[in-house]
Design an enzyme around this catalytic site. Structure first.
Site, PDB file in Angstrom:
ATOM      1  N   ASP A   1       0.793  -1.239   0.000  1.00  0.00           N
ATOM      2  CA  ASP A   1       0.000   0.000   0.000  1.00  0.00           C
ATOM      3  C   ASP A   1       0.823   1.285   0.000  1.00  0.00           C
ATOM      4  OD1 ASP A   1      -2.589  -0.435  -0.369  1.00  0.00           O
ATOM      5  OD2 ASP A   1      -3.217  -0.244   1.724  1.00  0.00           O
TER       6      ASP A   1
ATOM      7  N   HIS B   1      30.286   1.923  -4.484  1.00  0.00           N
ATOM      8  CA  HIS B   1      28.903   2.389  -4.348  1.00  0.00           C
ATOM      9  C   HIS B   1      28.412   2.219  -2.912  1.00  0.00           C
ATOM     10  CE1 HIS B   1      27.971   2.142  -8.936  1.00  0.00           C
ATOM     11  NE2 HIS B   1      28.730   3.157  -8.604  1.00  0.00           N
TER      12      HIS B   1
ATOM     13  N   ASP C   1      30.379  11.422  -2.459  1.00  0.00           N
ATOM     14  CA  ASP C   1      29.935  11.498  -3.854  1.00  0.00           C
ATOM     15  C   ASP C   1      28.455  11.814  -3.790  1.00  0.00           C
ATOM     16  OD1 ASP C   1      29.133  11.091  -6.475  1.00  0.00           O
ATOM     17  OD2 ASP C   1      30.302   9.258  -6.747  1.00  0.00           O
TER      18      ASP C   1
ATOM     19  N   ASP D   1      26.769  15.687 -10.312  1.00  0.00           N
ATOM     20  CA  ASP D   1      27.437  14.468  -9.830  1.00  0.00           C
ATOM     21  C   ASP D   1      28.841  14.866  -9.390  1.00  0.00           C
ATOM     22  OD1 ASP D   1      28.317  11.921  -9.373  1.00  0.00           O
ATOM     23  OD2 ASP D   1      28.272  11.265 -11.462  1.00  0.00           O
TER      24      ASP D   1
ATOM     25  N   HIS E   1      37.369   2.035 -12.271  1.00  0.00           N
ATOM     26  CA  HIS E   1      36.206   2.594 -12.987  1.00  0.00           C
ATOM     27  C   HIS E   1      36.625   3.574 -14.075  1.00  0.00           C
ATOM     28  CE1 HIS E   1      36.521   6.390 -10.725  1.00  0.00           C
ATOM     29  NE2 HIS E   1      36.634   5.676  -9.616  1.00  0.00           N
TER      30      HIS E   1
ATOM     31  N   HIS F   1      31.375   9.934 -17.570  1.00  0.00           N
ATOM     32  CA  HIS F   1      30.158   9.448 -18.245  1.00  0.00           C
ATOM     33  C   HIS F   1      29.315  10.659 -18.588  1.00  0.00           C
ATOM     34  CE1 HIS F   1      28.174  10.194 -14.360  1.00  0.00           C
ATOM     35  NE2 HIS F   1      29.215   9.584 -13.797  1.00  0.00           N
TER      36      HIS F   1
ATOM     37  N   HIS G   1      23.852   8.862 -14.914  1.00  0.00           N
ATOM     38  CA  HIS G   1      24.606   8.204 -15.993  1.00  0.00           C
ATOM     39  C   HIS G   1      23.731   8.367 -17.230  1.00  0.00           C
ATOM     40  CE1 HIS G   1      27.081   5.401 -13.149  1.00  0.00           C
ATOM     41  NE2 HIS G   1      27.275   6.674 -12.919  1.00  0.00           N
TER      42      HIS G   1
ATOM     43  N   GLU H   1      36.173  12.063 -13.213  1.00  0.00           N
ATOM     44  CA  GLU H   1      36.212  11.524 -11.857  1.00  0.00           C
ATOM     45  C   GLU H   1      37.303  10.480 -11.616  1.00  0.00           C
ATOM     46  OE1 GLU H   1      32.820   8.909 -10.980  1.00  0.00           O
ATOM     47  OE2 GLU H   1      31.908   9.640 -12.816  1.00  0.00           O
TER      48      GLU H   1
ATOM     49  N   TYR I   1      42.150   3.732  -5.142  1.00  0.00           N
ATOM     50  CA  TYR I   1      41.575   2.966  -4.030  1.00  0.00           C
ATOM     51  C   TYR I   1      42.617   1.929  -3.622  1.00  0.00           C
ATOM     52  CZ  TYR I   1      37.757   5.252  -6.415  1.00  0.00           C
ATOM     53  OH  TYR I   1      36.989   6.206  -7.032  1.00  0.00           O
TER      54      TYR I   1
ATOM     55  N   ARG J   1      38.581   9.996  -4.524  1.00  0.00           N
ATOM     56  CA  ARG J   1      38.022  10.314  -5.844  1.00  0.00           C
ATOM     57  C   ARG J   1      37.714  11.800  -5.871  1.00  0.00           C
ATOM     58  NH1 ARG J   1      34.539   6.711  -6.058  1.00  0.00           N
ATOM     59  NH2 ARG J   1      32.529   7.647  -5.548  1.00  0.00           N
TER      60      ARG J   1
ATOM     61  N   GLU K   1      35.569  14.442  -8.392  1.00  0.00           N
ATOM     62  CA  GLU K   1      34.659  14.399  -9.545  1.00  0.00           C
ATOM     63  C   GLU K   1      34.026  15.762  -9.791  1.00  0.00           C
ATOM     64  OE1 GLU K   1      31.241  11.791  -9.014  1.00  0.00           O
ATOM     65  OE2 GLU K   1      30.977  11.658 -11.189  1.00  0.00           O
TER      66      GLU K   1
HETATM   67  N1  GLY Z   1      27.703   9.024  -8.547  1.00  0.00           N
HETATM   68  C1  GLY Z   1      27.873   8.014  -9.476  1.00  0.00           C
HETATM   69  C2  GLY Z   1      29.042   8.244 -10.325  1.00  0.00           C
HETATM   70  O1  GLY Z   1      29.917   8.987  -9.964  1.00  0.00           O
HETATM   71  O2  GLY Z   1      29.135   7.765 -11.421  1.00  0.00           O
HETATM   72 MN    MN Z   2      29.949  10.076 -11.877  1.00  0.00          MN
HETATM   73 MN    MN Z   3      29.585  10.533  -8.587  1.00  0.00          MN
END
Ligand code: GLY
Ligand code: MN
Ligand code: MN
Length: 451
Positions: free
Chosen positions: A35, A239, A256, A267, A346, A350, A357, A381, A385, A403, A405
């Site tokens: 519900d 993540h 992030d 982002d 990574h 993107h 994304h 970004e 690590y 990181r 970004e």
């Molecule tokens: N926040 C997801 C990325 O950096 O791609």
């Molecule tokens: Mn990103």
């Molecule tokens: Mn990000």
């Protein structure tokens, strides 16, 4: 609503087809528990062409070979009883007045009207992976199949629509860029506030909640995606969204998080010391990542590709990993083996837009990398690590995840970093960490947290 801009987006889509019928469903509500539903999130393609934010609507565009265009919308019908529970609905009577369409019908007429909408068209464009729509399309086509006396074409040539829309969404128009700049401004406030609030003993959750609150200021719609608030080794989980641990003195904090405005995402990642001052080891590693981002930015120009930017970033990170004696061997041999991937797994960027994304292609029709052009927005970004217990990594760096970004818009005069105002140099970050959170909050237009 800026009708002309949505109409011109629809026209741009129709320019890429000779004739046919296009179906673009919006999103529906998704059940969270019995519900109750998750907060509604409109389908990005539907939003792009209509600006309409109600659940369960469908846009149908038609174009004849002579170039005549019709724009139809199916949507929830007015229903006072339901509206009392879930909110006001626009309804089919009002919709053509305020939305970029010619005619509107209640959803329950979709199945009945679809066969008529199909008649005379040879081509059908929709997301072929949408099975729910596919079964409705099949039923409508079958219902047209048996009438031998009637002479008309039916849309038996099916085309996947998503790549066509993806190409259009690649270049942002002025309205989109404005939304993304506003999202970037809210992200700036959020990241500065996080730097001010972070301290040993503060829980990741408190910072997560503060970010959500600040991202909803003014016309902000909250976080564009689940914020990652990762103290210490949590930053090694790319993540990490649990966001429930106490921050520790001497650790780094990787955040992030980006605000959303008018469904457009920002982002942003920043990494800074929990106690406000980088240790020498943290500073050294941070500078390596920051330097790699600067190298990457040097490659951002019209005609370059995201792959080239990624390659140059990986190369500079690999060199740094060799210099730090973390990777041992010749550059060529380690490059051949993608050895840097153990510490930088990574991509460097993107597409960014309605989706964090953004759903635009990376290759053109010839399977060549798409080249950067005016109006394209993407992230940059780089990160490193370094796991705990990795004997190749000096102990002073083990457990660190860094990181950085930013969001980049390509313009005629070069790359514009939309998130450049967010502290990033070591000195700027240490200054921002000294700020008083109350001072930051008191500058907000509605500083209700303080009252
Ligand atoms: N926040 C997801 C990325 O950096 O791609
Ligand atoms: Mn990103
Ligand atoms: Mn990000």
């Amino acid at each position: 609503m800026e009708e002309t801009s949505f109409i011109s987006r629809q026209d741009n889509l129709l320019k890429s087809i000779d004739e046919g019928i296009v179906i673009i469903p919006g999103a529906g509500l998704k059940q969270k528990s019995h519900d109750t539903e998750f907060p509604f999130r409109q389908n990005s393609d539907f939003k792009y062409f209509t600006g309409f934010n109600e659940p369960d609507a469908t846009l149908v565009l038609k174009k004849t070979i002579e170039g005549e265009v019709e724009r139809h919308l199916f949507l929830q019908e007015k229903n006072p009883e339901m509206e009392m529970w879930t909110g006001i609905r626009l309804g089919s009577e009002k919709a053509p007045e305020v939305l970029p369409i010619d005619s509107a019908y209640p959803n329950h007429e979709f199945t009945r009207r679809l066969p008529d909408l199909f008649k005379g068209h040879k081509n059908l464009y929709y997301n072929l992976f949408n099975h729910d729509l596919q079964s409705k399309v099949t039923k409508a086509l079958k219902s047209l199949g048996g009438k031998r006396k009637e002479k008309y074409f039916t849309p038996l040539h099916w085309h996947h629509l998503s790549p066509l829309i993806g190409m259009l969404r690649l270049r942002k128009d002025q309205n989109e860029i404005l939304a993304m700049k506003q999202a970037a401004e809210l992200s700036d406030i959020g990241h500065r506030a996080a730097m001010a609030l972070a301290a040993p003993g503060v829980n990741e959750k408190e910072i997560d909640q503060l970010l959500s609150y600040l991202f909803a200021q003014e016309n902000g719609e909250g976080p564009a995606y689940d914020s990652i608030v990762a103290g210490g080794t949590n930053a090694l989980i790319l993540h990490y969204i649990a966001n429930n641990q106490n921050l520790k003195d001497g650790d780094l904090l990787l955040i992030d998080a980006g605000a959303q405005v008018n469904t457009y995402a920002s982002d942003v990642t920043r990494t800074f010391p929990v106690n406000g001052v980088f240790s020498p080891a943290q500073k050294d590693l941070y500078q390596v990542v920051l330097n790699s981002q600067k190298v990457a930015m040097g490659h951002m120009k019209i005609g370059a590709t995201l792959k080239e930017i990624h390659t140059s970033t990986c190369q500079i990170l690999l060199k740094s990993l060799i210099e730090a004696d973390i990777l041992k061997g010749s550059f060529e041999e380690l490059w051949e083996k993608d050895a840097y991937r153990a510490y930088y797994p990574h991509g460097t960027g993107h597409w960014l837009g309605l989706d964090v994304h953004d759903q635009s292609p990376y290759l053109d029709n010839q399977l060549e990398e798409l080249t950067l052009d005016e109006g394209m927005v993407f992230t940059c970004e780089p990160g490193l690590y370094l796991p705990v217990g990795d004997a190749s990594v000096p102990s002073k760096w083990q457990g660190m995840g860094i990181r950085i970004e930013d969001d980049i818009l390509i313009t005629q005069s070069g790359p514009e970093n939309l998130t450049r105002s967010i502290p990033k140099e070591v000195k700027e970050i240490e200054e921002a960490c000294k700020e008083d959170i109350k001072t930051i909050l008191s500058k907000l237009s509605s500083p209700s947290l303080l009252s």
